[in-house]
Scaffold this active site. Sequence first.
Site, PDB file in Angstrom:
ATOM      1  N   HIS A 161       8.750-103.534  -4.371  1.00 25.61           N
ATOM      2  CA  HIS A 161       6.972-103.637  -4.218  1.00 25.61           C
ATOM      3  C   HIS A 161       6.321-102.447  -3.934  1.00 25.61           C
ATOM      4  O   HIS A 161       7.099-101.443  -3.484  1.00 25.61           O
ATOM      5  CB  HIS A 161       6.750-104.752  -3.301  1.00 25.61           C
ATOM      6  CG  HIS A 161       7.311-104.541  -2.026  1.00 25.61           C
ATOM      7  ND1 HIS A 161       8.261-105.040  -1.504  1.00 25.61           N
ATOM      8  CD2 HIS A 161       6.589-103.849  -0.856  1.00 25.61           C
ATOM      9  CE1 HIS A 161       8.304-104.872  -0.206  1.00 25.61           C
ATOM     10  NE2 HIS A 161       7.158-103.851  -0.007  1.00 25.61           N
ATOM     11  N   SER A 169       3.776-101.273  -1.160  1.00 24.37           N
ATOM     12  CA  SER A 169       3.000-101.804   0.010  1.00 24.37           C
ATOM     13  C   SER A 169       1.409-101.246  -0.068  1.00 24.37           C
ATOM     14  O   SER A 169       1.372-100.129  -0.207  1.00 24.37           O
ATOM     15  CB  SER A 169       3.694-101.428   1.242  1.00 24.37           C
ATOM     16  OG  SER A 169       4.876-102.074   1.221  1.00 24.37           O
ATOM     17  N   PRO A 204      -1.887 -92.146   2.298  1.00 21.14           N
ATOM     18  CA  PRO A 204      -0.673 -92.835   1.911  1.00 21.14           C
ATOM     19  C   PRO A 204      -0.098 -92.177   0.860  1.00 21.14           C
ATOM     20  O   PRO A 204      -0.611 -91.506   0.066  1.00 21.14           O
ATOM     21  CB  PRO A 204      -1.294 -94.064   1.479  1.00 21.14           C
ATOM     22  CG  PRO A 204      -2.649 -93.971   1.153  1.00 21.14           C
ATOM     23  CD  PRO A 204      -3.146 -92.635   2.069  1.00 21.14           C
ATOM     24  N   SER A 205       1.302 -92.258   0.738  1.00 21.55           N
ATOM     25  CA  SER A 205       2.279 -91.821  -0.379  1.00 21.55           C
ATOM     26  C   SER A 205       2.659 -93.288  -0.841  1.00 21.55           C
ATOM     27  O   SER A 205       3.553 -93.776  -0.533  1.00 21.55           O
ATOM     28  CB  SER A 205       3.331 -90.816  -0.124  1.00 21.55           C
ATOM     29  OG  SER A 205       4.155 -90.721  -1.038  1.00 21.55           O
ATOM     30  N   PHE A 206       2.117 -93.764  -2.117  1.00 21.93           N
ATOM     31  CA  PHE A 206       2.342 -95.088  -2.714  1.00 21.93           C
ATOM     32  C   PHE A 206       3.821 -95.025  -3.242  1.00 21.93           C
ATOM     33  O   PHE A 206       3.842 -94.061  -4.036  1.00 21.93           O
ATOM     34  CB  PHE A 206       1.165 -95.649  -3.513  1.00 21.93           C
ATOM     35  CG  PHE A 206      -0.042 -95.972  -3.017  1.00 21.93           C
ATOM     36  CD1 PHE A 206      -0.318 -96.773  -1.999  1.00 21.93           C
ATOM     37  CD2 PHE A 206      -1.253 -94.890  -2.997  1.00 21.93           C
ATOM     38  CE1 PHE A 206      -1.556 -97.243  -1.307  1.00 21.93           C
ATOM     39  CE2 PHE A 206      -2.411 -95.231  -2.435  1.00 21.93           C
ATOM     40  CZ  PHE A 206      -2.592 -96.250  -1.556  1.00 21.93           C
ATOM     41  N   HIS A 207       4.345 -96.085  -3.078  1.00 20.39           N
ATOM     42  CA  HIS A 207       5.948 -95.885  -3.486  1.00 20.39           C
ATOM     43  C   HIS A 207       6.600 -97.369  -3.857  1.00 20.39           C
ATOM     44  O   HIS A 207       6.165 -98.108  -2.973  1.00 20.39           O
ATOM     45  CB  HIS A 207       6.753 -94.712  -2.715  1.00 20.39           C
ATOM     46  CG  HIS A 207       7.040 -95.265  -1.401  1.00 20.39           C
ATOM     47  ND1 HIS A 207       5.953 -95.286  -0.474  1.00 20.39           N
ATOM     48  CD2 HIS A 207       7.874 -96.045  -0.827  1.00 20.39           C
ATOM     49  CE1 HIS A 207       6.195 -95.653   0.794  1.00 20.39           C
ATOM     50  NE2 HIS A 207       7.594 -96.123   0.677  1.00 20.39           N
TER      51      HIS A 207
END
Length: 214
Positions: A69, A71, A154-157
């Site tokens: 997912h 976060s 943020p670094s979305f991953h």
Amino acid sequence: MFQDTEERHVDDCLEHGGRQRSFQHERGNWATYVYLPYEPEDVFLELLDGLRVSAAAHGVSLTLAGEFHVSVSKTVVLRHHWIQPVVQSLRAGLAPCRSFVCLADKLKVYSNDEKTRTFLGMEISIGCTQLLEIVKRVDATMEEFNLSTFYKDPSFHVSLAWCVGDLTEKLQGACLSELQSLVDGHEDGPFQIRLSCKELRCKTGNKVFLFPLQ
């Protein structure tokens, strides 16, 4: 439905792969986070097997994530009587959000705040603007209940796998380059995670609440 139980909980890190809790378990506390789910395809799981083998050759033993997912909140602790008000606030705040698509294709190494676990993730390259808008709305709920908001930059991953301890340096450099070459050199062309973001979820304890996007 949300009554406290009288069961005493003894936390044993051996029961969950040596992981340590970020906060002490207490009766009536519910670990809670908001996320976008990713349903893995067979080709994705095959790639993960190759990544694990390659990392092992560099001395890093990776455990696959239990679920995949993106976060959009930190993990926070709710008392049982906060659950419904928090969910109602999230539902109202996220109601205007529309569905969108995210793409991820570059591997990146992460660690948790306590440096007790290291993660191999695939960073989102398309869809960050929409994710930032969602985080803004989720943060509004967190602030309302005096809970921690998300990271400032943020670094979305999507987290792919993890290991115990801070093995950031070991995973980066030559190891990460080799892993990325597996992603880029996939037989059908460079592999991308494609998320059809049609639904947000909030997991609190063993309960999951769904928030469909328009």
